[in-house]
Scaffold this active site. Structure first.
Site, PDB file in Angstrom:
ATOM      1  N   PRO A  47      76.325  44.589  19.518  1.00 54.00           N
ATOM      2  CA  PRO A  47      76.976  45.339  20.595  1.00 54.00           C
ATOM      3  C   PRO A  47      78.110  44.520  21.198  1.00 54.00           C
ATOM      4  O   PRO A  47      77.924  43.349  21.527  1.00 54.00           O
ATOM      5  CB  PRO A  47      75.843  45.553  21.609  1.00 54.00           C
ATOM      6  N   THR A 101      81.432  45.011  23.987  1.00 55.72           N
ATOM      7  CA  THR A 101      82.277  45.793  24.885  1.00 55.72           C
ATOM      8  C   THR A 101      83.703  45.797  24.361  1.00 55.72           C
ATOM      9  O   THR A 101      84.268  44.740  24.084  1.00 55.72           O
ATOM     10  CB  THR A 101      82.233  45.202  26.304  1.00 55.72           C
ATOM     11  N   GLN A 120      73.347  51.039  22.825  1.00 52.13           N
ATOM     12  CA  GLN A 120      72.903  50.015  23.763  1.00 52.13           C
ATOM     13  C   GLN A 120      73.060  50.529  25.189  1.00 52.13           C
ATOM     14  O   GLN A 120      74.155  50.868  25.633  1.00 52.13           O
ATOM     15  CB  GLN A 120      73.680  48.704  23.622  1.00 52.13           C
ATOM     16  N   TYR A 137      72.865  41.477  33.317  1.00 58.03           N
ATOM     17  CA  TYR A 137      72.969  42.853  33.801  1.00 58.03           C
ATOM     18  C   TYR A 137      71.658  43.254  34.482  1.00 58.03           C
ATOM     19  O   TYR A 137      70.769  42.434  34.667  1.00 58.03           O
ATOM     20  CB  TYR A 137      73.391  43.769  32.646  1.00 58.03           C
ATOM     21  N   ARG A 158      67.169  43.823  23.992  1.00 62.29           N
ATOM     22  CA  ARG A 158      67.936  42.592  23.817  1.00 62.29           C
ATOM     23  C   ARG A 158      67.678  41.665  24.995  1.00 62.29           C
ATOM     24  O   ARG A 158      67.782  42.079  26.151  1.00 62.29           O
ATOM     25  CB  ARG A 158      69.433  42.904  23.708  1.00 62.29           C
ATOM     26  N   GLY A 170      78.974  39.640  15.553  1.00 65.60           N
ATOM     27  CA  GLY A 170      79.820  40.261  16.559  1.00 65.60           C
ATOM     28  C   GLY A 170      81.281  40.185  16.208  1.00 65.60           C
ATOM     29  O   GLY A 170      81.835  41.062  15.541  1.00 65.60           O
TER      30      GLY A 170
END
Length: 356
Positions: free
Chosen positions: A24, A26, A98, A180, A227, A317
């Site tokens: 994942p 962004t 995600q 987060y 995760r 990634g």
């Protein structure tokens, strides 16, 4: 030879054509929280991965944080994501959404009208956040969640997961890493509550486990992964004395829920503290689902760790950003292109869909 990395794998009932996972990442190309046609092109270009995990996606309006990140909590977003899942499935890959609630890692300029910045405790982040309209702005002080806020947010995760399945996703990954909202509850530097959601290890892990349980009930445990980032320091996460005991407890409880996988974040290749091998071995021992390894991997290291049984899948990634046909390059041992860091989070196709 990459026999292990390129071999098939069954993620529970979900067959994967190889053990390569697109991590994942962004990329900030959504429009007002809605996935775009450009995003469908981007994911469709990278379907050589056996499993793809989307960029962090808000499960509710309150979960939005960064500029131009997508959500999965309304009909327009479901429709936008359907174009993505159709493009991925057309090429025989699988894709998980995600779910990332940013919590205190947010700014009103990046959110929809009426949304609230929520966190376990009213503890703000240091530094600034980029916004399209106001450029860099100090992080606001978040609102400490009430009991009702906590319960509502858990339900929002479940509702969003159901919408993800409607949009064609094969499953969802709960983002409990990188500072987060879920990790904000786990880490005592961000969670100073005195109720059943804070204090002891069991209480600090309660939010994560309630979200896992509620989402698994909504879409099925075989469609849920999580995760985690033990020892991570991103977004002002601070070390604490009982990290090992906290994750030992969390992993055992996740195992009881029967989730599909645990995805370990190890950003030591980017300068963060390494996740101790003992933690990875503990997870491997105590969790009976699949284990996804990540963190600065190249093909040969991935093959070696899979052959040693340290994990079942390996996520990549940044190599996927600038090498859409990454698996083909692994097979032919072709050199990899370096990504353009300046375009990681900028709108438009440049540095996004124009790599070959």
């Amino acid at each position: 030879m990459l026999d292990k990395l390129l071999s098939t794998f069954n993620l529970g009932p979900i067959p994967l054509k190889n053990r390569v996972v697109m991590a994942p990442m962004t990329r900030s190309r959504a429009y007002q929280g809605v996935p775009t046609a450009l995003m469908a092109t981007y994911y469709g270009q990278r379907t050589e991965a056996g499993l793809m995990i989307t960029e962090g996606t808000a499960p509710s309006a309150n979960g939005l944080g960064y500029a131009r990140i997508p959500g999965c909590f309304n009909k327009d977003q479901i429709h936008g994501w359907q174009a993505v899942t159709n493009a991925v499935h057309k090429e025989g890959s699988r894709i998980f959404l995600q779910m990332m609630h940013c919590g205190r890692v947010s700014h009103p300029a990046n959110m929809l009208p009426g949304a609230k910045i929520l966190a376990p405790s009213a503890i703000g982040l240091k530094g600034t956040m980029y916004t399209d309209s106001l450029q860099n702005q100090p992080y606001p002080l978040p609102k400490a969640m009430t009991e009702a806020d906590v319960i509502d947010t858990i339900q929002e995760y479940a509702d969003s997961a159901s919408m993800a399945v409607q949009a064609g996703f094969d499953g969802v990954e709960l983002h409990a890493a990188n500072g987060y909202l879920v990790e904000q509850f786990i880490n005592p530097s961000a969670n100073q509550r005195q109720d059943r959601w804070g204090g002891s290890i069991e209480n600090r892990c309660r939010f994560a486990l309630e979200v896992c349980s509620k989402v698994a009930s909504a879409v099925g445990k075989a469609k849920v992964g999580i995760r985690i980032s033990p020892y991570g320091v991103f977004n002002d996460m601070a070390p604490y004395p009982d990290i090992d005991a906290t994750y030992g407890y969390l992993v055992k409880e996740i195992n009881k829920l029967g989730l599909a996988y645990i995805h370990i974040v190890d950003h030591s290749s980017m300068g963060s503290p390494a996740v101790p091998l003992s933690i990875k071995q503990m997870i491997r021992s105590d969790f009976k689902g699949a284990l996804i390894l990540s963190g600065g991997y190249h093909a040969e290291r991935a093959e070696a760790d899979l052959s040693l049984g340290l994990g079942d899948l390996v996520s990549f990634g940044r190599p996927f950003i600038s090498n859409p046909k990454l698996v083909s390059k692994f097979k032919t041992k072709s050199p990899l292109k370096d990504p353009d860091f300046a375009t990681f989070y900028t709108p438009g196709p440049s540095g996004y869909t124009d790599y070959t």
